[in-house]
Design an enzyme around this catalytic site. Structure first.
Site, mmCIF file in Angstrom:
data_model
loop_
_atom_site.group_PDB
_atom_site.id
_atom_site.type_symbol
_atom_site.label_atom_id
_atom_site.label_comp_id
_atom_site.label_asym_id
_atom_site.label_seq_id
_atom_site.Cartn_x
_atom_site.Cartn_y
_atom_site.Cartn_z
ATOM 1 N N HIS A 1 0.149 -8.519 -9.465
ATOM 2 C CA HIS A 1 -0.182 -7.241 -9.686
ATOM 3 C C HIS A 1 -0.885 -6.721 -8.427
ATOM 4 C CE1 HIS A 1 -0.007 -3.822 -12.875
ATOM 5 N NE2 HIS A 1 0.120 -3.252 -11.594
ATOM 6 N N LEU A 2 -0.446 -6.923 -7.163
ATOM 7 C CA LEU A 2 -0.885 -6.647 -5.831
ATOM 8 C C LEU A 2 -0.396 -5.255 -5.508
ATOM 9 C CD1 LEU A 2 -1.210 -10.053 -4.235
ATOM 10 C CD2 LEU A 2 -2.903 -9.004 -5.685
ATOM 11 N N GLY A 3 0.477 -4.685 -6.041
ATOM 12 C CA GLY A 3 1.045 -3.412 -5.544
ATOM 13 C C GLY A 3 0.192 -2.595 -4.818
ATOM 14 N N ALA A 4 -1.144 -2.288 -5.707
ATOM 15 C CA ALA A 4 -2.007 -1.241 -4.904
ATOM 16 C C ALA A 4 -3.138 -1.946 -4.319
ATOM 17 C CB ALA A 4 -2.703 -0.483 -6.058
ATOM 18 N N CYS B 1 8.043 -4.209 -8.650
ATOM 19 C CA CYS B 1 6.494 -4.181 -8.104
ATOM 20 C C CYS B 1 6.188 -2.504 -8.903
ATOM 21 C CB CYS B 1 6.154 -3.951 -6.806
ATOM 22 S SG CYS B 1 6.696 -5.173 -5.692
ATOM 23 N N ALA B 2 6.971 -2.458 -10.022
ATOM 24 C CA ALA B 2 6.509 -1.191 -10.839
ATOM 25 C C ALA B 2 5.708 -1.367 -11.979
ATOM 26 C CB ALA B 2 7.853 -0.485 -11.096
ATOM 27 N N ILE C 1 7.070 6.789 -5.059
ATOM 28 C CA ILE C 1 7.092 5.589 -4.465
ATOM 29 C C ILE C 1 8.438 5.127 -4.117
ATOM 30 C CG2 ILE C 1 6.704 2.853 -4.928
ATOM 31 C CD1 ILE C 1 4.175 3.823 -6.745
ATOM 32 N N ASP D 1 5.928 -8.830 -9.026
ATOM 33 C CA ASP D 1 4.659 -8.624 -8.938
ATOM 34 C C ASP D 1 3.794 -8.137 -10.182
ATOM 35 O OD1 ASP D 1 1.965 -8.008 -7.483
ATOM 36 O OD2 ASP D 1 2.466 -5.850 -7.797
ATOM 37 N N GLU E 1 0.102 -9.716 -18.882
ATOM 38 C CA GLU E 1 -0.829 -9.769 -18.021
ATOM 39 C C GLU E 1 -2.039 -10.140 -18.678
ATOM 40 O OE1 GLU E 1 -0.598 -6.824 -15.016
ATOM 41 O OE2 GLU E 1 1.545 -7.175 -14.448
#
Length: 531
Positions: free
Chosen positions: A281-284, A232-233, A154, A258, A263
């Site tokens: 947590h929208l990274g994917a 975002c990791a 990434i 993110d 969580e």
């Protein structure tokens, strides 16, 4: 009788149809993953379980899964799967390691734009009927320095996109070779230099003992005034309270977050601060990525259940059924050899050279190579498996070579692994005894005979009287019980090593106590994945 698969989380109808088209009996029950009791009641009926993140595959669930052969996770992270319990149960755990890389990288770039131009706050202000044009003065990305922490799959995509935006990119990654950095068009730097130079910092590393809190208060204070932080990791990479304090103090300009240490994040010190952009947590979370990983996991699981082919397995190599019986102990040995060197090496690796002698040279060397490489890289990236390991090594510019030779010594066969860095070479050799148990037989050219344990301690010293007594007494004083003790030396009064198999992890206090004696060069606790 056709294999039976349960889909217990939300996968696309297209992915579910793949199972049907391949002749697999599939039950699509996307809500049952949240119902622990119901899932445990029915799991015994199924050969395969396809999940995302909602379903928790616990040891208790696996106890009831009498027919389960494979768990397929549509995505990278498998924190919701008890892999040790699955391995003991004989259940393969698969993931889809490359399906959402582009999506996550794009989200990081989007966060950079959002914080650079204060887009969320400006949008909220405008839609509230205000026209605060002078309030939202932004900065350009062009010409700014982006610091990328973690230049793997990434991270390398982020570097490429940032260079397209005409940013100067500096990267910190202990496993990034200079050759790979040159090809990527980035400047390879140490962490402190990155902190001091970067206008934007983005994180792309897994959460490990080495990376946890990598942006600590101390490190955040080393950054340039006005720096913008993007994560975002994984949650836990950034000290969230420290980041909030430094934003309020005006040292950190803004942040795009993110992922969070806890969580779902319903409360957080970063919430409500000016120019902090937070997403859940929208990274994917793009339709393309979700579809890609869903289709991929359906194909992988179908291949395994119908043909025995194994892809992207986290707890099993790509080995045919015929090879498995003979190769099993050697694959385990290869992983241990890699894990030893991976834990001992902190410098960027240039090459991994693997020598196969005698009986080992007649086996499936590709699978053994994958086991060695995965063992080496797992310290930096726990998500690496025996399928993805060669790809990750190639991305990092690490060259792998294999040599075969006939039986040359006292053992029927052995494997020797040598890692080359800019400063040194480090090697270890091992074999499998007739009892099927792996042994370490040589470290740094010094012959030993060491059983592999879950918790071990490696030390070096100059050969001299009293070393063994000091080692045993100091560990005893610190509550460390020794199960097995192996010594080796090149010559009298020369370099000597010790490899100890101990009952529990060696704590930092015990390591310091040994170092404080002044008798030991290296004192290194080690951990191995031993059943």
């Amino acid at each position: 009788m056709a294999p039976k698969v349960l889909v217990s989380d939300k996968l696309s109808e297209t992915a579910v149809q793949i199972f049907r088209d391949r002749g697999i009996d599939v039950d699509f029950m996307p809500e049952v993953g949240k119902d622990k009791e119901k899932l445990q009641e029915i799991i015994g009926q199924y050969d395969g379980l396809a999940i995302r993140s909602a379903t928790k595959v616990t040891a208790k669930l696996l106890e009831a899964a009498d027919n389960l052969k494979v768990v397929g996770r549509a995505g990278i992270g498998v924190d919701n799967v008890d892999r040790d319990a699955a391995s003991k149960k004989g259940v393969i755990v698969m993931n889809t390691p490359f399906g959402n890389s582009i999506t996550t990288a794009e989200h990081a770039i989007a966060m950079m734009f959002a914080v650079a131009r204060q887009i969320p706050e400006a949008s909220a202000s405008t839609q509230a009927g205000k026209w605060e044009k002078s309030r939202f003065m932004g900065v350009e990305l062009t010409g700014k320095t982006l610091g990328v922490i973690g230049a793997g799959n990434i991270g390398s995509i982020v570097c490429d996109r940032a260079r397209g935006l005409r940013m100067k990119v500096v990267a910190y990654d202990p496993f990034l070779s200079q050759e790979r950095a040159d090809k990527m068009g980035v400047e390879k730097v140490e962490l402190d230099e990155l902190l001091g130079r970067a206008d934007f910092i983005t994180l792309h590393v897994p959460l490990t003992d080495q990376t946890e809190n990598i942006l600590s208060r101390e490190n955040l204070e080393k950054t340039k005034k006005g720096v913008r932080i993007i994560n975002c990791a994984r949650g836990g990479l950034v000290d969230e309270q420290a980041l909030a304090d430094l934003i309020e103090a005006g040292h950190v300009g803004s942040a795009g977050i993110d992922v969070f240490a806890e969580e779902p994040a319903t409360e957080n010190p970063l919430f409500g601060l000016p120019n902090v952009v937070c997403t859940p947590h929208l990274g994917a979370a793009t339709s393309e990525a979700q579809e890609n990983v869903a289709l991929q996991v359906a194909e992988q699981m179908s291949d395994y259940l119908l043909t025995g082919a194994v892809q992207n397995a986290l707890n099993m190599p790509s080995v045919t059924a015929e090879e498995a019986k003979v190769m099993g102990p050697w694959i385990e040995l290869a992983g241990h050899l890699g894990a030893f060197i991976g834990q001992m090496t902190d410098e960027p690796m240039q090459a991994i050279n693997i020598l196969y002698d005698g009986a080992a040279a007649e086996m499936n060397l590709e699978a053994l190579n994958c086991a060695v490489i995965a063992g080496i890289l797992k310290r930096a990236n726990p998500d690496v498996n025996m399928v993805s390991a060669p790809v990750v090594a190639q991305e990092r510019g690490i060259k792998t070579s294999t040599t075969k030779q006939g039986k040359s010594g006292a053992f029927e066969g052995y494997i020797k692994v040598t890692v080359v860095t800019a400063k040194r070479e480090r090697s270890i050799a091992g074999t499998v005894f007739s009892d099927g148990k792996p042994r370490f037989i040589q470290i740094k050219g010094i012959n030993i005979d060491a059983e592999v344990g879950r918790h071990m301690l490696y030390t070096t010293n100059e050969d001299a009287p009293g070393i063994i007594g000091t080692l045993g007494r100091t560990l005893g004083d610190n509550g460390v019980n020794i199960a097995n003790f192996t010594l080796g030396r090149k010559e009298a009064q020369g370099e000597a090593i010790a490899l100890l198999y101990v009952d529990e992890p060696v704590r930092a206090e015990a390591v310091k106590a040994l170092q404080d004696t002044g008798l030991f060069g290296q004192v290194k606790p080690l951990a191995f994945d031993v059943a």
